[in-house]
Design a protein around this motif. Structure first.
Motif, mmCIF file in Angstrom:
data_model
loop_
_atom_site.group_PDB
_atom_site.id
_atom_site.type_symbol
_atom_site.label_atom_id
_atom_site.label_comp_id
_atom_site.label_asym_id
_atom_site.label_seq_id
_atom_site.Cartn_x
_atom_site.Cartn_y
_atom_site.Cartn_z
ATOM 1 N N THR A 1 0.857 -1.190 0.000
ATOM 2 C CA THR A 1 0.000 0.000 0.000
ATOM 3 C C THR A 1 0.887 1.230 0.000
ATOM 4 N N GLN B 1 1.235 4.831 0.774
ATOM 5 C CA GLN B 1 0.463 5.779 1.585
ATOM 6 C C GLN B 1 0.943 7.209 1.413
ATOM 7 N N ASP C 1 -1.501 -1.176 -4.049
ATOM 8 C CA ASP C 1 -2.656 -0.301 -3.840
ATOM 9 C C ASP C 1 -2.192 1.144 -3.887
ATOM 10 N N VAL D 1 -8.972 -3.496 -3.981
ATOM 11 C CA VAL D 1 -8.203 -4.669 -3.556
ATOM 12 C C VAL D 1 -8.983 -5.950 -3.814
#
Lengths: 121, 291
Positions: A8, A10, A40, A98
């Motif tokens: 991920t 961020q 992601d 996801v």
């Protein structure tokens, strides 16, 4: 997550961080013998050509290590930017979130086992 | 204008001027219904009242001064309302210009003895009415432009609807020419709808696109690529025979996109790819009426 790795992103990706990510990710794929990588990027609001290329090269590296990559959660604005930059990222699988990415990975891996993984070049 | 006789004359002859003016308007304007005539009458009297007030307080700075605010607001409001109601510019402007004749005749009656003063006052009155007339026309034009702008915006939004066909299938019927600005709107609408509805398939229907040149094709391909980045598969449908010919003659490569001749075909493909199956429910108990 089982045979899948979930990355991920961020924070805003800067170039150094992107290179670290490549290192880490390839190491982790080998260590966990992962067959799928989900990246992601839903928190990513700014992209440039470098990030686009980085994602493409991560996908190719993962493919070399026998793992399929799916990029999930791209923001509409990011998608438009990438297209306008002339980086449609043809070699990369994409999915909306996801959950859909997991489904896509499973299908991709199944296809790969059948000896038909032509979609990643 | 500070020592002008105009306010004085106006005050004295108000009733006469108003009556003549209303008459004048009705004579020159188009045929009005009783209600419209009533409304025009009321407006005229209201205007005369505020004009009188402004003239009395006038300090000589032309109609841009604060004492004219009431008159200006009234005129702007009136002409914008008339613009919306479909009056012609001539009709709107003549509301003010038809005031000239009664005004001049009142001046003549009052100041007829001194021709020099009369000429001066007439000139002042002309200036005033002209200014007011210009104001009316400007306001009229501005309202028209606002209407046009609003319509343009509405048209842009109307012409790029995103329709949900099935639980994960979107359709994007495009109508009209695709230029860069519209492609942006189309792309944005489509991508937002993909996120909102979590769709896997988007069908871009170009039945309503009159011309496809290299630029339009490029715009289409961009939209397809952006949707793909969001994880949605794009199908292009509604390709007419002429358009298929043009695309090939231009050397545009659409081979990476699934294309279908009709929206129905594309919908069928999308349904099948997403694992749905359409079967006809045969009511006949004999059953075997297969298709």
């Amino acid at each position: 997550m089982g045979e899948f790795l979930l990355v991920t992103i961020q924070v805003d990706m800067h170039d150094r961080l992107a290179l670290t990510l490549q290192d880490d990710l390839t190491g982790q794929i080998v260590k966990h013998r992962a067959h799928g990588v989900l990246i992601d990027i839903s928190a990513l609001e700014i992209v440039d050509s470098f990030i686009g290329r980085m994602l493409a090269s991560i996908a190719s590296m993962a493919h070399l290590l026998d793992a399929e990559t799916v990029v999930v959660g791209m923001q509409p604005a990011v998608a438009i930017t990438l297209v306008e930059l002339g980086l449609p990222m043809r070699g990369i699988r994409t999915a909306l979130d996801v959950e859909k990415g997991m489904t896509a990975l499973r299908t991709a891996i199944l296809e790969g086992q059948d000896g038909d993984s032509s979609s990643i070049r | 204008m500070s020592n002008s006789k105009l306010p004085e004359v106006f005050e004295k002859r108000e009733q006469e001027i108003t009556d003549q003016w209303v008459e004048q308007q009705q004579a020159t304007g188009r045929k009005l219904t009783a209600a419209e005539r009533e409304e025009a009458n009321r407006q005229s009297r209201e205007f005369i009242r505020s004009l009188k007030g402004a003239l009395r307080k006038n300090s000589g700075g032309g109609i841009s001064g604060p004492e004219w605010a009431g008159v200006r607001d009234f005129l702007v409001d009136l002409s914008s309302r008339r613009a919306k109601d479909g009056y012609s510019p001539r009709e709107t402007a003549s509301f003010v210009f038809s005031l000239k004749q009664p005004l001049f005749s009142a001046l003549r009656t009052e100041l007829g003895a001194d021709s020099k003063v009369l000429a001066d006052e007439t000139w002042q009155a002309t200036l005033l009415v002209d200014e007011l007339g210009l104001l009316t026309t400007e306001a009229f034009q501005k309202t028209r432009e606002e209407v046009i702008l609003r319509q343009q915006k509405e048209l842009l939004e109307l012409s790029t609807p995103v329709v949900r066909l099935w639980e994960n299938i979107l359709a994007l019927p495009l109508i009209g020419t695709l230029d860069s600005a519209r492609t942006q709107v189309v792309m944005q609408n489509l991508l937002e709808a993909i996120v909102q509805t979590r769709s896997d398939y988007a069908i871009i229907d170009i039945t309503g696109v009159p011309v496809v040149d290299t630029l339009v094709a490029q715009h289409l391909l961009k939209t397809v690529a952006a949707a793909r980045l969001m994880g949605a598969d794009c199908l292009i449908s509604g390709i007419r025979p002429q358009i298929a010919q043009t695309i090939i003659h231009l050397g545009v490569d659409l081979s990476e996109v699934t294309t279908k001749a009709t929206l129905a075909d594309a919908f069928d493909v999308a349904l099948r790819r997403s694992g749905h199956k359409v079967v006809r429910q045969d009511a006949a108990p004999s059953g075997a009426a297969a298709r």
